[in-house]
Scaffold this motif. Sequence first.
Motif, short mmCIF file in Angstrom:
data_model
loop_
_atom_site.label_atom_id
_atom_site.label_comp_id
_atom_site.label_asym_id
_atom_site.label_seq_id
_atom_site.Cartn_x
_atom_site.Cartn_y
_atom_site.Cartn_z
N LEU A 142 1.72 23.07 2.53
CA LEU A 142 2.95 23.64 1.99
C LEU A 142 3.20 23.05 0.61
CD1 LEU A 142 5.50 25.38 2.35
CD2 LEU A 142 6.58 23.36 3.40
N ALA A 143 3.27 23.91 -0.40
CA ALA A 143 3.48 23.47 -1.78
C ALA A 143 4.75 22.63 -1.89
CB ALA A 143 3.57 24.69 -2.70
N ASN A 144 4.68 21.59 -2.70
CA ASN A 144 5.83 20.73 -3.02
C ASN A 144 6.45 20.04 -1.80
OD1 ASN A 144 5.74 21.39 -5.84
ND2 ASN A 144 6.64 23.36 -5.29
N SER A 145 5.65 19.80 -0.76
CA SER A 145 6.19 19.16 0.44
C SER A 145 5.80 17.69 0.56
CB SER A 145 5.74 19.90 1.70
OG SER A 145 4.33 19.79 1.89
N ALA A 146 5.00 17.16 -0.36
CA ALA A 146 4.51 15.79 -0.24
C ALA A 146 5.51 14.78 -0.79
CB ALA A 146 3.18 15.63 -0.97
N THR A 147 5.54 13.62 -0.15
CA THR A 147 6.35 12.48 -0.60
C THR A 147 5.51 11.23 -0.42
OG1 THR A 147 8.40 13.56 0.08
CG2 THR A 147 8.48 11.18 -0.25
N GLN A 148 5.58 10.31 -1.41
CA GLN A 148 4.82 9.07 -1.33
C GLN A 148 5.77 7.91 -1.04
OE1 GLN A 148 2.83 7.08 -4.86
NE2 GLN A 148 1.05 7.90 -3.77
N TYR A 149 5.33 7.03 -0.15
CA TYR A 149 6.08 5.84 0.24
C TYR A 149 5.23 4.61 -0.05
CZ TYR A 149 9.09 9.04 2.79
OH TYR A 149 9.94 10.07 3.12
N THR A 150 5.88 3.51 -0.40
CA THR A 150 5.19 2.24 -0.58
C THR A 150 5.55 1.34 0.60
OG1 THR A 150 5.22 2.45 -2.97
CG2 THR A 150 4.89 0.23 -2.08
N ILE A 151 4.52 0.87 1.31
CA ILE A 151 4.71 0.02 2.48
C ILE A 151 4.49 -1.42 2.04
CG2 ILE A 151 4.05 -0.37 4.88
CD1 ILE A 151 5.12 2.51 4.17
N PRO A 152 5.45 -2.31 2.32
CA PRO A 152 5.34 -3.69 1.84
C PRO A 152 4.11 -4.42 2.40
CG PRO A 152 7.46 -3.31 2.94
CD PRO A 152 6.65 -2.08 3.10
N ALA A 153 3.68 -5.44 1.66
CA ALA A 153 2.58 -6.31 2.11
C ALA A 153 3.04 -7.13 3.31
CB ALA A 153 2.16 -7.24 0.98
N ARG A 154 2.09 -7.60 4.09
CA ARG A 154 2.45 -8.48 5.20
C ARG A 154 2.93 -9.82 4.64
NH1 ARG A 154 -3.15 -10.62 8.03
NH2 ARG A 154 -3.74 -12.03 6.35
N LYS A 155 3.77 -10.50 5.41
CA LYS A 155 4.32 -11.79 4.97
C LYS A 155 3.43 -12.94 5.42
CE LYS A 155 9.06 -10.17 4.92
NZ LYS A 155 10.40 -10.32 5.46
N SER A 156 2.76 -12.75 6.56
CA SER A 156 1.86 -13.79 7.08
C SER A 156 0.89 -13.12 8.04
CB SER A 156 2.66 -14.88 7.81
OG SER A 156 3.22 -14.37 9.02
N THR B 54 13.41 15.70 5.82
CA THR B 54 14.00 16.90 6.40
C THR B 54 13.56 18.10 5.57
OG1 THR B 54 15.95 15.67 7.14
CG2 THR B 54 16.17 18.06 6.98
N PHE B 55 13.16 19.16 6.25
CA PHE B 55 12.74 20.39 5.58
C PHE B 55 13.47 21.58 6.19
CE2 PHE B 55 9.12 17.62 4.90
CZ PHE B 55 8.75 17.90 3.60
N GLU C 200 0.85 -1.19 0.00
CA GLU C 200 0.00 0.00 0.00
C GLU C 200 0.88 1.24 0.00
OE1 GLU C 200 -3.17 -0.03 -0.39
OE2 GLU C 200 -3.71 -2.10 0.14
N ASP C 201 0.31 2.33 -0.48
CA ASP C 201 1.03 3.60 -0.51
C ASP C 201 0.56 4.51 0.61
OD1 ASP C 201 2.47 2.91 -2.82
OD2 ASP C 201 0.86 3.63 -4.13
N VAL C 202 1.44 5.41 1.01
CA VAL C 202 1.09 6.44 1.98
C VAL C 202 1.82 7.73 1.55
CG1 VAL C 202 2.96 5.81 3.58
CG2 VAL C 202 0.97 7.04 4.43
N THR C 203 1.11 8.84 1.64
CA THR C 203 1.67 10.14 1.27
C THR C 203 1.73 11.01 2.52
OG1 THR C 203 0.70 9.94 -0.94
CG2 THR C 203 1.42 12.13 -0.26
N VAL C 204 2.87 11.69 2.70
CA VAL C 204 3.06 12.58 3.85
C VAL C 204 3.42 13.97 3.35
CG1 VAL C 204 3.77 10.67 5.34
CG2 VAL C 204 5.50 11.98 4.13
N TRP C 205 3.03 15.02 4.11
CA TRP C 205 3.35 16.39 3.73
C TRP C 205 3.22 17.30 4.93
CZ3 TRP C 205 -1.28 14.07 2.70
CH2 TRP C 205 -2.46 14.76 3.04
N LEU C 206 3.50 18.59 4.71
CA LEU C 206 3.46 19.59 5.78
C LEU C 206 2.35 20.60 5.55
CD1 LEU C 206 7.21 20.56 6.28
CD2 LEU C 206 5.89 18.81 7.47
N ARG C 207 1.89 21.18 6.65
CA ARG C 207 1.01 22.34 6.65
C ARG C 207 1.63 23.40 7.54
NH1 ARG C 207 -4.98 19.84 7.32
NH2 ARG C 207 -5.16 19.33 5.12
N ILE C 208 1.55 24.65 7.09
CA ILE C 208 1.99 25.78 7.91
C ILE C 208 0.78 26.67 8.15
CG2 ILE C 208 3.50 27.80 8.03
CD1 ILE C 208 5.51 26.27 6.32
#
Length: 194
Positions: free
Chosen positions: A119-133, A145-146, A106-114
């Motif tokens: 905050l423009a251009n502050s988002a990054t998307q990560y892929t979290i692996p599936a469970r193994k069992s 880091t910002f 699954e994916d998750v996106t994180v970003w900042l608010r001021i």
Amino acid sequence: MADQKISAMPNAVTLTGAELIPLVQSGANVKTTLDSIRNFDNAYGAWSDGTDQTGSVSAGTVVTMNTIDIADGITLVSNSQMTVPSVGKYSLQFSFQFKNTNNAQEDVTVWLRINGVDLANSATQYTIPARKSASIFGYGVASLTFLLDLAANDYVEMLWVPSNTTVTLEHLPASVSPAYPAIPSVIATMVQIA
């Protein structure tokens, strides 16, 4: 005190912070303490969270923190708003530990608010692996880091949105064997650098 060159003055001994420093403010001679100067531009804070957090898949969820690890000047308001005391440049670093209980990644996106504004251009998307069992979950760490230019009393919040509610911010308790400390779901630090 008689006129004396700085180079002719004796060396200071261990500083306490109560020493007086002369300044010129608005054309007038004034004094302040070393502690006041230090507090003016060296604000910092470090926080963490020892709980699990669930996010919404339809809107950003504000990340909260329930522990002040160390702080001087930067305050945590409403468990999420890192609030700065004065205008300046601030370095914000944070890490989130995500857990995925789904059989698919699954994916998750994180970003900042001021001050409540994304905050423009502050988002990054990560892929979290599936469970193994059924008992071995997928884990991933988001770390960013910002460098932020902030005004006095501005506040910064961290947000996230998962692609599925099977992704959560996960804390883990300390382990006895093998021994290691607890793993917070969130770790954040903010330091005024200029």
